[in-house]
Design an enzyme around this catalytic site. Structure first.
Site, mmCIF file in Angstrom:
data_model
loop_
_atom_site.group_PDB
_atom_site.id
_atom_site.type_symbol
_atom_site.label_atom_id
_atom_site.label_comp_id
_atom_site.label_asym_id
_atom_site.label_seq_id
_atom_site.Cartn_x
_atom_site.Cartn_y
_atom_site.Cartn_z
ATOM 1 N N VAL A 118 47.842 46.147 38.912
ATOM 2 C CA VAL A 118 47.368 45.078 39.401
ATOM 3 C C VAL A 118 46.986 45.095 40.903
ATOM 4 O O VAL A 118 47.874 45.068 41.637
ATOM 5 C CB VAL A 118 48.277 43.755 38.959
ATOM 6 C CG1 VAL A 118 48.002 42.425 39.372
ATOM 7 C CG2 VAL A 118 48.788 43.896 37.683
ATOM 8 N N ARG A 125 39.321 47.770 49.901
ATOM 9 C CA ARG A 125 39.892 49.134 49.753
ATOM 10 C C ARG A 125 40.805 49.343 48.583
ATOM 11 O O ARG A 125 41.039 50.227 47.997
ATOM 12 C CB ARG A 125 40.391 49.516 51.133
ATOM 13 C CG ARG A 125 41.106 50.909 51.230
ATOM 14 C CD ARG A 125 41.587 51.070 52.776
ATOM 15 N NE ARG A 125 42.487 52.206 52.846
ATOM 16 C CZ ARG A 125 43.088 52.594 53.931
ATOM 17 N NH1 ARG A 125 43.011 51.733 55.042
ATOM 18 N NH2 ARG A 125 43.700 53.786 54.112
ATOM 19 N N SER A 268 48.333 37.678 43.625
ATOM 20 C CA SER A 268 48.313 38.447 44.658
ATOM 21 C C SER A 268 47.192 38.244 45.643
ATOM 22 O O SER A 268 47.163 39.064 46.656
ATOM 23 C CB SER A 268 48.049 39.862 44.122
ATOM 24 O OG SER A 268 46.711 40.279 43.779
ATOM 25 N N ARG A 305 34.837 54.776 51.089
ATOM 26 C CA ARG A 305 35.383 54.917 49.914
ATOM 27 C C ARG A 305 34.451 54.100 49.108
ATOM 28 O O ARG A 305 34.009 53.089 49.262
ATOM 29 C CB ARG A 305 36.809 54.216 49.737
ATOM 30 C CG ARG A 305 37.525 54.455 48.332
ATOM 31 C CD ARG A 305 38.980 54.511 48.632
ATOM 32 N NE ARG A 305 39.514 55.644 49.403
ATOM 33 C CZ ARG A 305 40.718 55.841 49.893
ATOM 34 N NH1 ARG A 305 41.582 54.795 50.038
ATOM 35 N NH2 ARG A 305 40.963 56.999 50.605
ATOM 36 N N ARG A 332 41.631 38.757 36.538
ATOM 37 C CA ARG A 332 42.693 37.845 36.185
ATOM 38 C C ARG A 332 41.901 36.511 37.050
ATOM 39 O O ARG A 332 41.855 36.393 38.190
ATOM 40 C CB ARG A 332 43.947 38.116 36.863
ATOM 41 C CG ARG A 332 45.026 36.876 36.569
ATOM 42 C CD ARG A 332 46.432 37.373 36.311
ATOM 43 N NE ARG A 332 46.926 37.852 37.676
ATOM 44 C CZ ARG A 332 48.383 37.942 38.079
ATOM 45 N NH1 ARG A 332 49.331 37.610 37.130
ATOM 46 N NH2 ARG A 332 48.805 38.595 39.305
ATOM 47 N N PHE A 448 58.291 38.719 33.513
ATOM 48 C CA PHE A 448 59.847 38.227 33.780
ATOM 49 C C PHE A 448 59.918 37.579 35.025
ATOM 50 O O PHE A 448 60.473 36.528 35.060
ATOM 51 C CB PHE A 448 60.692 39.496 33.997
ATOM 52 C CG PHE A 448 61.995 39.159 34.727
ATOM 53 C CD1 PHE A 448 63.085 38.626 33.778
ATOM 54 C CD2 PHE A 448 62.437 39.197 35.869
ATOM 55 C CE1 PHE A 448 64.390 38.235 34.348
ATOM 56 C CE2 PHE A 448 63.624 39.078 36.505
ATOM 57 C CZ PHE A 448 64.438 38.564 35.552
ATOM 58 N N PRO A 531 53.020 49.413 40.880
ATOM 59 C CA PRO A 531 52.894 48.721 42.204
ATOM 60 C C PRO A 531 51.577 49.951 42.988
ATOM 61 O O PRO A 531 51.202 49.249 43.997
ATOM 62 C CB PRO A 531 54.030 48.845 42.741
ATOM 63 C CG PRO A 531 54.872 49.914 42.403
ATOM 64 C CD PRO A 531 54.452 50.050 40.999
ATOM 65 N N ASP A 622 55.095 38.425 45.184
ATOM 66 C CA ASP A 622 53.942 37.801 45.058
ATOM 67 C C ASP A 622 54.174 36.449 44.815
ATOM 68 O O ASP A 622 55.602 35.890 44.987
ATOM 69 C CB ASP A 622 52.888 37.992 44.059
ATOM 70 C CG ASP A 622 53.508 38.110 42.653
ATOM 71 O OD1 ASP A 622 54.550 37.657 42.620
ATOM 72 O OD2 ASP A 622 52.721 38.986 41.951
#
Length: 713
Positions: A118, A125, A268, A305, A332, A448, A531, A622
Site C-alpha cells: 500500500v 517515486r 496514506s 525511475r 484506493r 485491525f 510496508p 497513518d
C-alpha cells in the site's frame, strides 16, 4: 467562483478541470461534455443519499451511546445488547448462503497468493517502487536488513555476511525446488536439456516447477521456477561481483514479491484540495498509461525511475513465456465521509470526495483497458473502498460504480470492488456486505487499526478501554480475524478474490516479521500488507512455505470458527488497577504517535510517516493508527482515567520529544516551546474533541487544519 470553471451545474477548480480535459479524457473516447454532464448527474443523484447515510451513522451512534449511559454501573448483558443492535438496525439478519459471481478477475487477485503493498499515490517515486516491487532481490533482502538475526553492516561490503546470505538463499532453493540427489549449495551448472532443467545433470524433484529461461539453453542468463504460484528467478552472471565468486555463477535470487499494490488516495496521503487531488490523479494516470517517470538524486547521481517491462522467457519446449514485470495495481478511493473544495455542486456545497474519486480514477483506468500489456489482462479496474459501515453503504458504493460505468461507456462490473472490513458495523454484518456487491467483490481484508479505532468510538460510553497492547489480547480481535476469512470462504472468494490481512507496522524489524507474519498465509489469507518492497520480498518466503489454497480448503471443510457474538465483545478494562506510571506511559505513547504523525501531515502534507514509539521502535503511522491513539486518550479522558491537565502535560512533553526526533529535517517546524502552531492545535483537537468526531475519524480535523496552514502560507 474565482478560480473555478462552470461545468454542467458544477463549479470545478481550474486546475482539476484542465487536468481532466487536457490529460485524463484524451484517448478514452469520452467527450468532455458527456463526462461533465455524467459527473454532475452522479453528484446530484447520489449526494443526498450520501448525506442521509452519514446521518444514519450519527443516529445509530447516538442510540448506542444512550443505551450504554442508561446502564452505567450495571453488568453488561450481552444478549440484551445484541437484541438492541438488531432492533435499531445496526445488526442485520444473516441471509441464505450464496457465492460471489465476480468475473474477469486477474490471476494476481484470483489465483496467486502473495504480499501486497500500500503506497501513497502522491509520491511518484514510491508509487513506481511499489509497482516495480513485483520482483525483488532475496540477496538484498537478507543482506540489507536484520532478517538473518543481525543488523545490516555499515560501510563497505562484508564478504562474510555476503557468504551467509548466499548460503541462506540456497537453503530456500532446496526447500522450494529440491534437486534429485544433490543440493543447490553444491550446484555448479544449470542447463536446459530436452525441455528439462538439469542441475549438474540432475533433474528437479518436481520438474513441473521449471517455467523457462533467458539466454542460451546450455548457459542460461536466468532460470525461472514456480512454487505455490510464485516465481523465482535465478540470475547467472560470472562478471558480477557476487556471481564471479559463485561456483555456479549465481549472481542473485530474485523473488516474485509484491503480487499486487494498492495505489492509495486515502489514509496514506494528505489530499485536501484541487492541487493535491490533481497530483494524485496525475500519478495514477501515469501508471495507467505506463508513462510515469521520476528523476531524483541518490548518492550524488541523477537517476530516473520508470515502470519495469515484462519478462520474456523461453519455455521448456521453446515456446514464448511472458511474465508480468509489475505488481497488479489497485486504487484506493476515499470513503463516504469527506467532501473536497475542488468541486462544488449546484447549491454551492463541496461534493463528496468519494464520488469524485469514483468518477476520475475509473476514467483514468480506461487508458489501461485500451492498451496491451498493461495493468489488467482481463479488462478490469480494481477499486478498494474503505470505511464503509454495513451492507447499505456497500450497496450504495456498488450503485455508484454502476452509474460511473454507464457514463463512461464501460460494461457493468468492469470496476471490481475491495471491501475493507475495518468498521464494526461491517464486521458484524460481513456476509451481507459481501452480498451487497457480490458481482464486484474482488477483495476483503481485516484492518485491525481502523477496526480498533471504530471499536473504541462505537463503545465510547461503555467504559474505559484496556491499554492498547491488551486490547490486542482480547477475544474480539481473534474472532474478528477468523470470521473474516471464514465468511470470505463461505461466500466463494477462494479462487475468485483476495482475502487479505493487515500491515506489518515495523519496517526495520524484518527478522520479527519473518517469524510472525507467516501466520497470515497460515490463516487462509491469500494476501497481506507489507510496508516496503524489501518486506514484500521477504514476506514472499512465507507463501513458498504455505500453500494458501490448501489451507483454505481445510478451513472450508472445518466450518466457521468464529461468530458475531464474540466479535461483539467490547474490549473494556476489566480491572482498572493501573499505576500512575502505567497510565502516564500509555498516554505519552499515544501522544507521541499522534504528534509525530500529525506534525508532518499538517505542516508538510505527508500522509504516512515512520514515527518512533515510546520505546524508540519505528512504526508506520497513518490516519488509522492516529485514530486509535486519539480515540484511546479521548476514552480515558471521558471516563476520568486521566484529566485534561495530565493529557496536555503529556502532549507538550512528547511534542518536545518529537521536535528532537525531527531536528535534522530542514522542513520541520518545532512545536515547542510555544505549542501554538497549527499542527499542535490539530493534534490537541484530535484528543480533546475526539469523542465528537464522526465515527472518531481524524480526517475532519486534519483536513481543516491543513487547509488553514495552506491558506496562511
Amino acid at each position: 467562483m474565482t478560480g473555478y470553471k462552470a461545468k454542467s451545474d458544477l463549479q470545478v477548480a481550474e486546475a482539476l478541470a484542465s487536468f481532466i480535459e487536457d490529460q485524463a479524457l484524451p484517448g478514452t473516447g469520452v467527450k468532455a461534455d458527456d463526462f461533465w454532464q455524467g459527473f454532475s448527474n452522479l453528484v446530484h443523484d447520489f449526494g443526498p443519499e450520501n448525506r442521509a447515510l452519514l446521518e444514519k451513522r450519527d443516529a445509530l451512534q447516538a442510540r448506542i451511546d444512550a443505551w450504554h449511559v442508561s446502564r452505567r454501573g450495571e453488568a453488561h448483558n450481552h444478549e440484551e445488547y445484541k437484541s438492541f443492535l438488531h432492533e435499531i438496525g445496526y445488526l442485520v439478519e444473516e441471509g441464505e448462503s450464496f457465492e460471489i459471481d465476480t468475473t474477469n478477475v486477474d490471476p494476481e487477485i484470483a489465483s496467486v497468493p502473495g504480499p501486497q503493498l500500500v503506497v501513497p499515490i502522491t509520491n511518484a517515486r514510491y508509487a513506481l517502487n511499489a509497482a516495480n516491487a513485483r520482483w525483488g532481490s532475496l540477496y538484498d533482502g537478507f543482506y540489507g536488513t536484520d532478517a538473518m538475526g543481525s543488523p545490516a553492516p555499515a560501510g563497505g561490503y562484508d564478504q562474510g555476511r555476503g557468504a551467509r546470505v548466499v548460503a541462506r538463499a540456497r537453503v530456500f532453493l532446496d526447500e522450494a525446488f529440491p534437486i534429485v540427489g544433490t543440493s543447490h549449495a553444491d550446484a555448479r551448472r544449470y542447463i536446459v536439456h530436452k525441455g528439462a532443467l538439469l542441475i549438474d545433470d540432475q533433474p528437479l524433484v518436481h520438474p513441473e516447477k521449471f517455467v523457462g529461461y533467458e539466454g542460451h539453453a546450455k548457459a542460461p542468463d536466468s532460470i525461472v521456477l514456480r512454487n505455490n504460484g510464485l516465481h523465482v528467478r535465478l540470475v547467472f552472471d560470472r562478471t558480477h561481483a557476487i556471481g564471479g565468486r559463485d561456483q555456479a555463477g549465481l549472481a542473485d535470487v530474485q523473488m516474485e514479491s509484491a503480487i499486487s499494490a494498492i495505489m492509495d488516495c486515502e489514509d496514506s496521503v494528505a489530499c485536501v484540495d484541487a492541487e493535491d487531488k490533481v497530483l494524485a490523479y496525475a500519478n495514477w494516470l501515469g501508471l495507467m498509461q505506463g508513462t510515469l517517470e521520476e528523476t531524483f538524486e541518490k548518492a550524488g547521481k541523477k537517476l530516473t525511475r520508470e515502470l519495469n517491462p515484462d519478462l520474456a522467457l523461453t519455455g521448456p519446449n521453446g515456446e514464448k513465456v511472458n511474465l508480468k514485470g509489475r505488481a497488479l495495481m489497485l486504487v484506493r478511493n476515499v470513503g463516504h465521509l469527506m467532501t473536497n473544495p475542488a468541486i462544488h455542486d449546484r447549491d454551492g456545497n463541496e461534493v463528496f470526495e468519494g464520488l469524485m474519486d469514483a468518477m476520475v480514477t475509473t476514467l483514468i483506468a480506461m487508458h489501461d483497458l485500451q492498451r496491451d500489456g498493461g495493468n489488467s489482462v482481463t479488462g478490469s479496474v480494481y477499486v478498494v473502498k474503505p470505511k464503509m459501515h454495513g451492507p447499505e453503504e456497500v450497496a450504495f458504493a456498488d450503485r455508484i460504480f454502476t452509474q460511473v460505468e454507464e457514463v463512461l461507456g464501460l460494461p457493468q462490473y468492469t470496476v471490481k470492488l475491495g471491501i475493507m472490513d475495518e468498521e464494526r458495523r461491517t464486521s458484524v454484518n460481513l456476509k451481507e456486505c459481501i452480498r451487497a456487491a457480490k458481482s464486484r467483490v474482488a477483495f476483503i481484508n481485516t484492518g485491525f487499526l481502523d477496526r480498533t479505532g471504530d471499536e473504541i468510538h462505537t463503545s465510547m460510553e461503555a467504559g474505559p478501554f484496556s491499554r492498547k497492547d491488551f486490547i490486542k489480547r482480547k477475544s474480539w480481535i481473534g474472532a474478528y480475524e477468523n470470521q473474516n476469512v471464514d465468511i470470505g470462504l463461505e461466500c466463494g472468494l477462494s479462487g475468485r478474490a483476495q482475502i487479505g490481512k493487515g500491515m506489518w507496522a515495523m519496517p526495520d524489524q524484518m527478522a520479527a516479521m519473518l517469524e510472525q507474519k507467516i501466520e497470515h498465509p497460515k490463516s487462509g489469507a491469500n494476501c497481506a500488507w507489507v510496508p516496503s518492497p524489501t518486506a514484500a520480498t521477504l514476506h514472499a518466503l512465507h507463501y513458498h512455505k504455505v500453500d494458501v489454497f490448501a489451507v483454505q480448503e481445510k478451513l472450508k471443510a472445518a466450518g466457521r470458527r468464529a461468530y458475531v457474538d464474540t466479535v461483539l465483545n467490547i474490549p473494556l478494562a476489566e480491572y482498572q488497577k493501573w499505576t500512575p506510571d502505567q497510565i502516564s506511559r500509555e498516554v505519552e505513547n499515544n501522544a507521541q504517535g499522534i504528534l509525530g504523525y500529525v506534525v508532518r501531515w499538517v505542516d508538510q502534507g505527508v500522509g504516512c510517516s515512520k514515527v518512533p514509539d515510546i520505546n524508540d521502535v519505528g512504526l508506520m503511522e497513518d490516519r488509522a493508527t492516529c485514530r486509535i491513539s486519539a480515540q484511546h486518550i479521548a476514552n480515558w479522558l471521558h471516563h476520568g482515567v486521566v484529566d485534561a491537565q495530565q493529557v496536555m502535560a503529556a502532549m507538550r512533553k512528547m511534542a518536545e520529544v518529537v521536535d528532537s526526533q525531527n531536528a535534522d529535517d530542514p522542513l520541520y517546524h518545532p512545536m515547542a516551546p510555544g505549542f501554538d502552531g497549527i499542527a499542535f492545535q490539530a493534534a490537541s483537537d484530535l484528543v480533546f474533541k475526539g469523542r465528537v468526531q464522526p465515527s472518531g475519524y481524524t480526517e475532519p480535523v486534519l483536513h481543516a487544519r491543513r487547509l488553514e496552514l495552506k491558506a496562511a502560507s
